[in-house]
Design an enzyme around this catalytic site. Sequence first.
Site, PDB file in Angstrom:
ATOM      1  CG  ASP A  81     -10.356  15.190  38.521  1.00 32.90           C
ATOM      2  OD1 ASP A  81     -10.697  15.455  39.697  1.00 32.90           O
ATOM      3  OD2 ASP A  81     -10.919  14.331  37.828  1.00 32.90           O
ATOM      4  CG  HIS A 132      -7.434  11.168  38.826  1.00 35.00           C
ATOM      5  ND1 HIS A 132      -8.583  10.513  38.469  1.00 35.00           N
ATOM      6  CD2 HIS A 132      -7.232  12.102  37.859  1.00 35.00           C
ATOM      7  CE1 HIS A 132      -9.059  11.035  37.335  1.00 35.00           C
ATOM      8  NE2 HIS A 132      -8.251  11.986  36.937  1.00 35.00           N
ATOM      9  CG  HIS A 229      -9.386  19.116  34.931  1.00 32.72           C
ATOM     10  ND1 HIS A 229     -10.709  19.178  34.560  1.00 32.72           N
ATOM     11  CD2 HIS A 229      -8.996  17.816  34.794  1.00 32.72           C
ATOM     12  CE1 HIS A 229     -11.106  17.949  34.207  1.00 32.72           C
ATOM     13  NE2 HIS A 229     -10.089  17.112  34.343  1.00 32.72           N
TER      14      HIS A 229
HETATM   15 ZN   LIG Z   1      -8.258  13.153  35.159  1.00 37.76          ZN
END
Ligand SMILES: [Zn+2]
Length: 261
Positions: A81, A132, A229
């Site tokens: 992410d 996102h 991430h």
């Molecule tokens: Zn995020």
Amino acid sequence: MRYQVLRPPYCYRWAVLISVVLVTTSLIISLSWSGAQGSETASPPQRARASTTPEPAAAPAAAGPVRTAARPGRFVALTFDDGPDPTYTPQVLDLLEQHGAVATFCMVGTQVRRHPELVAQVVERGMRLCDHTVSHDEELARRNEARISAEITGTQADLRLAADGDVSIPYFRAPGGNWSETITAIASREGMTSLGWSVDSRDWTLPGTPAIVATVRQAVQPGAVILLHDGGGQRKQTVAALTELLPWLVAQGYQFDFPAT
Ligand SMILES: [Zn+2]
């Protein structure tokens, strides 16, 4: 004679009196009866309405975010992410390639605009894209529908532009995993599966590489969707954790897959 003369008027008066009493009584009875009938006829429709109102509430609820890999069996779906990031995204791509792994990248619109070339690289390496939102607003669920829609469709447009138009964006992930029915409905309307996770590596708390590795090892199971991430801050710990986790997952017999759609 006198008696006979007087008789009819007496009879008439009694008849009038009795008639008045009878008419009054019947009026009272009929009025009270119609009142009772009125209240009876009013109640069945109320009961009927009461019995039908639960039906809309009993309709099936919208499906929540997907939290499993697409295929059954010993598969995991890695998700990264908050990128793309010029430092960490290429490192993650190289590690994935070394271990024959695929992953899904949930990208933030502001980052996509800064580094569109990284979107193309992610797609060229056989990875999947996930929207996102534009600004990663973790309070998105509290915004109005127009704002939510703009946050979702804005990144779709940026990703398509960065990847020369003809690109699939199968997933959407809400910032912070803060979902609402409006968010999932708009994502679905835009042709994207709402994507959750089943294993949070907690790499975003910067707990140190050993902690990230330990968290994933303990929580992983067949079908897991793992949250990691490659953007949104310093991700050295995540990259270092991947160098341990990828070979470990392979040694455990796991294969890599995309999330279910
Ligand atoms: Zn995020």
